[in-house]
Design a protein around this motif. Sequence first.
Motif, short mmCIF file in Angstrom:
data_model
loop_
_atom_site.label_atom_id
_atom_site.label_comp_id
_atom_site.label_asym_id
_atom_site.label_seq_id
_atom_site.Cartn_x
_atom_site.Cartn_y
_atom_site.Cartn_z
N UNK A 1 -0.56 21.83 -8.97
CA UNK A 1 -1.38 20.64 -8.60
C UNK A 1 -2.75 20.51 -9.28
N UNK A 2 -3.23 19.45 -9.38
CA UNK A 2 -4.48 19.30 -9.95
C UNK A 2 -5.37 18.14 -9.35
N UNK B 1 -19.49 14.50 -8.86
CA UNK B 1 -19.01 14.53 -7.41
C UNK B 1 -17.91 13.54 -7.27
N UNK B 2 -17.53 12.72 -8.01
CA UNK B 2 -16.54 11.93 -8.00
C UNK B 2 -15.24 12.43 -8.39
N UNK B 3 -14.06 12.16 -7.49
CA UNK B 3 -12.61 12.57 -7.84
C UNK B 3 -12.25 11.44 -8.37
N UNK C 1 -11.80 7.88 -18.84
CA UNK C 1 -12.88 7.70 -17.88
C UNK C 1 -13.55 6.46 -18.36
N UNK C 2 -13.91 5.63 -17.34
CA UNK C 2 -14.59 4.37 -17.76
C UNK C 2 -15.89 4.63 -18.09
N UNK C 3 -16.78 5.68 -18.09
CA UNK C 3 -18.01 5.81 -18.48
C UNK C 3 -18.01 7.19 -19.36
N UNK D 1 -12.09 20.99 -12.69
CA UNK D 1 -10.68 20.97 -12.56
C UNK D 1 -10.16 21.95 -11.49
N UNK D 2 -9.69 21.47 -10.36
CA UNK D 2 -9.26 22.49 -9.46
C UNK D 2 -7.72 22.43 -9.49
#
Length: 282
Positions: free
Chosen positions: A28-29, A35-37, A60-62, A71-72
């Motif tokens: 799972x990832x 700090x944004x998921x 990614x938009x930015x 990455x968890x």
Amino acid sequence: QTVYLSWEIPATTPLFVHQILFTTTNQNVYVYLDDELIYVHGNWSDLTDSRGRTLHFLHVDEGLSGKRLTILLNSGYTNWVGSMGYFFIGSEKSLMRKIGLADAIYIASISIALSLIVFLVMDLVWRGIQRRRRIQFYLIAFLMSFILWTTGTSSFFSRIIGMPELWWEIHLIMLYVMPITFAKITEVIVAPAYTKRIRNIIIMYMMLFAIASITEIAGLDGYMNLLYLFYPILLVTCFVLLHALLRSDTQTHPACRYGVVAMTMLTVFVGFDALHFEYHWF
């Protein structure tokens, strides 16, 4: 079990770089930017929910410049947790090129295997030499198992068709089937003095496959959990098969000359596969 990987993306990263590409297997990832998921894969309430090889392509938009990427990775399979196939940050064009190059290797191997199967079938139909039929059937079986094995080593099929769990399951099954097929090929071409020894090896392979299948059906992940026992047995028996090929008289059994080359290459690649994908030594 959970492992996190975190690093700061260099401030010199070009502003047009918005894409992240990486692969995981049986994990799972969660992906955080600062700090944004920004991305979730799998069901974290079930540690063994995400099975198979998965390609993650994040837009990614930015801009990524100067941001911290975390990455968890979470998995119930202890020998896989924290492992990643590859990781890239770049433009969409450059990353798509990398995906295409990685897939091209697997597609080329499948194309070659399919071509060989066609040639063998043509030889069976048109020439029909009885004494060669057995070895040709076993060669076709080996090539078919190789094709099915590659479906789980590449992200191509899971990305195009979906169902990564299915392709991974097929990949694991073929890990146990392929040794049976090349042992049967060896049994046909070696001197009669070695056939009983090889037949015992085939019985051993089939017993391991049966035990792994029963424990898999029972929900104990038998195909993966038995690999730690299967790979050492496979290495030892490969040397036994290689010895039988080397000791057979090549004048009487000329196919052994080519069998030695094939078995040597298989032993090397099986060893590489075990050390890299199962034991994660490199």
